[in-house]
Structures are given as C-alpha cells and as structure tokens.
Design an enzyme around this catalytic site. Structure first.
Site, short mmCIF file in Angstrom:
data_model
loop_
_atom_site.label_atom_id
_atom_site.label_comp_id
_atom_site.label_asym_id
_atom_site.label_seq_id
_atom_site.Cartn_x
_atom_site.Cartn_y
_atom_site.Cartn_z
CG ASP A 1 -1.99 1.23 1.25
OD1 ASP A 1 -2.50 1.55 0.12
OD2 ASP A 1 -1.96 1.86 2.13
CB SER A 2 0.13 4.81 -1.18
OG SER A 2 -1.18 4.87 -0.09
CB CYS B 1 -2.94 0.85 -2.50
SG CYS B 1 -2.96 2.45 -2.96
CG HIS C 1 -6.11 5.38 4.40
ND1 HIS C 1 -5.26 4.99 3.62
CD2 HIS C 1 -5.01 6.00 5.14
CE1 HIS C 1 -4.09 5.28 3.63
NE2 HIS C 1 -3.82 6.10 4.66
CB CYS D 1 -9.81 4.93 -0.08
SG CYS D 1 -8.35 5.36 0.61
CD GLU E 1 -1.38 7.85 6.26
OE1 GLU E 1 -0.36 8.19 6.67
OE2 GLU E 1 -1.78 6.86 5.77
N1 DGL Z 1 -5.02 3.76 0.74
C1 DGL Z 1 -5.00 4.03 -0.53
C2 DGL Z 1 -6.24 3.61 -1.65
O1 DGL Z 1 -6.85 2.66 -1.27
C3 DGL Z 1 -4.95 5.56 -0.75
C4 DGL Z 1 -4.12 6.12 0.17
C5 DGL Z 1 -3.11 7.35 -0.59
O2 DGL Z 1 -3.71 8.49 -1.02
O3 DGL Z 1 -1.97 7.02 -0.94
O4 DGL Z 1 -6.72 4.48 -2.47
#
Ligand code: DGL
Length: 280
Positions: free
Chosen positions: A15-16, A78, A199, A197, A163
C-alpha cells in the site's frame, strides 16, 4: 530478466501507506496459515493526487522489491495503485520480470461482489481523486453488470484525517458529511456504497452515522480476502509457492518507529518486526 528466488516465499501486500493494513488484517484472519510481507511506501504517501506515471513508477518499484523478498504473489492493497498501475504492471512488466509471478488488486474482487449486493442497481463509490478520476470502478462494474449505475465521489480530505489519527474526532464530521451529501445529491437512488480506499474503514462509524439506514456499506477487507482464498484454491501452483509459517514482516520507506506507532491504530495491536526499506 532479473533473477528472483524461485523457492516458495511469503505473500506480499503493498500500500502507499497504512491503509493496506486493513486488507492485510482481513487476509490474515481468513488465511492465517501463510507468511506475509507488508510494504508501505509511507515516505511517499499519499498517492491519491499523484499522476498516473508516478503512481505506476512507485508501485512498480514496490512490486519488484516484494519479488526480491521472495514473494511470488503480491496483492496491491491500495485502490489508487490498483486503479492507476496494476494493469500496466500485469501487461507490460510481469512478462519481463517473471511471467510466473502474479500481482492482484482490490478493485476487481470488489466489483465482482457488487451485483449481488445492490437491489436498486445504483452504487456509489468513495475514493481518492486518483481512483475516482481513473474511472476504474465504473469500468469494472459495468463489464460485469452493465445494468448498474455507478457514481463516484472523491474524498481528498479523508486520507489525511485517518493518517493524522483524527478519524474519531469531531473535526472529521464536517468532511464525512460533505462527501456523503455530494454523492447522494448526484444519485438519490444509491442503496450501496463502496469504501473504495483502504483507509476509509477507519472512518466507518462516522460514515455509518451520516448515511441513511437503507444504504449498505461495502468494505473491501472481507471481499479481497475471500477472493484470495478462492484464487489460491483455483491456482494450486501459486498456493505451493506460498510458505506456511503464519509470520508477518513489515517494511516501510519511512522510519520504523513512526510506522510502528501508526500501524497500531490500523491493526489494533502492536507490532515489532518493522524494517526500513529504500525503493528506487
Ligand atoms: N489507501 C489508498 C487507497 O486505497 C489511498 C491512500 C493514498 O492516497 O495514498 O486508495
């Protein structure tokens, strides 16, 4: 062609940043027997508003790094990277890197499940700018269920809230309500919403509180983990390439201490085996 270890290895999850930990957590609940390596590109996150070229380049570097760590199978946990980089990696890079290794994303398994969930045939997606602009969700869902109407809403403030550990605080309410109102104004017939997403599950209590009761929320963790279970069942060669020790190692491009601290919020448990890695 780069030479990677041919012996069986762990399953890689990328993931990022921290979001993919919600996917890793679900996968480990469903498939606890395998070894895992998690890689978070925390130093360069968020990816959400980055260009296609950059997300592709960063994701490609991460995939190669996970192959070098012995992974035969990598899950891009991600949505942004799945939307912007997965297809190019599968089509252009894998044949040259190692045609037997596999990279899977989170969008396809989510799209596959949607047809059985919506009753009204109207589905909403919350995602990062990158995921929404890519049009990947409407494209994947329409391929499988052409009758379903799909409407997206970018939520650029949600990842920073998560975050910064603000998900449960009052300040988050404004932006949760704002994006919900925007989405429902576009299509009041929506009865199913995808948290597109990794997150966003951390904002679930607030999203649930502001959404009308009849709207179902689809989180990806269980969809992706059940799809992976099915994939390994259907691909015994790949299953044999995955070691079974129940371990999990964490790698981050940021500092180990920072990762350890924040990962606790996503996993609801403390972790020790964190290592710093440089991607290039
Ligand atoms: N968790 C990432 C996703 O599922 C997004 C986070 C980011 O913007 O890096 O898209």
């Amino acid at each position: 062609m780069v030479e990677f270890l041919q012996s069986p290895g762990p399953i890689g999850v990328f993931d990022s940043g921290y979001g993919g930990l919600t996917i890793l957590d679900s996968i480990r609940n469903v498939l606890p027997q395998y070894d895992y390596v998690y890689l978070g590109d925390n130093a360069r996150a968020p990816y959400g508003s980055r260009s296609f070229e950059i997300v592709y380049e960063f994701t490609r570097q991460a995939v190669i790094n996970l192959f070098e760590k012995g992974c035969h199978l990598v899950i891009i946990g991600c949505n942004t990277a799945s939307a912007k980089a997965l297809r190019s990696i599968q089509m252009n890079d894998l044949p040259g890197l190692d045609p037997k290794r596999r990279v899977l994303g989170v969008i396809r398994p989510t799209a596959e499940a949607i047809g059985n969930i919506t009753k009204s045939g109207h589905v909403g997606i919350f995602g990062t700018d990158g995921t929404i602009i890519s049009g990947s969700y409407p494209m994947e869902i329409k391929k499988l269920f052409p009758h379903i109407t799909v409407v997206g809403q970018a939520c650029p403030m949600w990842v920073p809230l998560v975050e910064n550990n603000e998900s449960n605080n009052d300040g988050a309410d404004f932006f949760v309500r704002k994006y919900i109102d925007n989405l429902l104004a576009k299509d009041p017939l929506i009865d199913t919403i995808i948290l597109g997403c990794t997150h966003y599950p951390l904002l679930y209590p607030k999203i649930r509180a502001y959404l009308p009761d009849h709207i179902q929320i689809v989180s990806q963790g269980s969809l992706v983990s059940n799809s992976l279970k099915d994939y390994l069942y259907r691909h015994p060669d790949m299953e044999e390439s995955c070691t079974r020790g129940g371990t999990c190692e964490f790698y981050t491009t940021e500092s180990e201490d920072k990762f350890r601290g924040s990962a606790t919020v996503f996993l609801n448990q403390s972790i020790e085996n964190v290592h710093r890695v440089v991607l290039d």
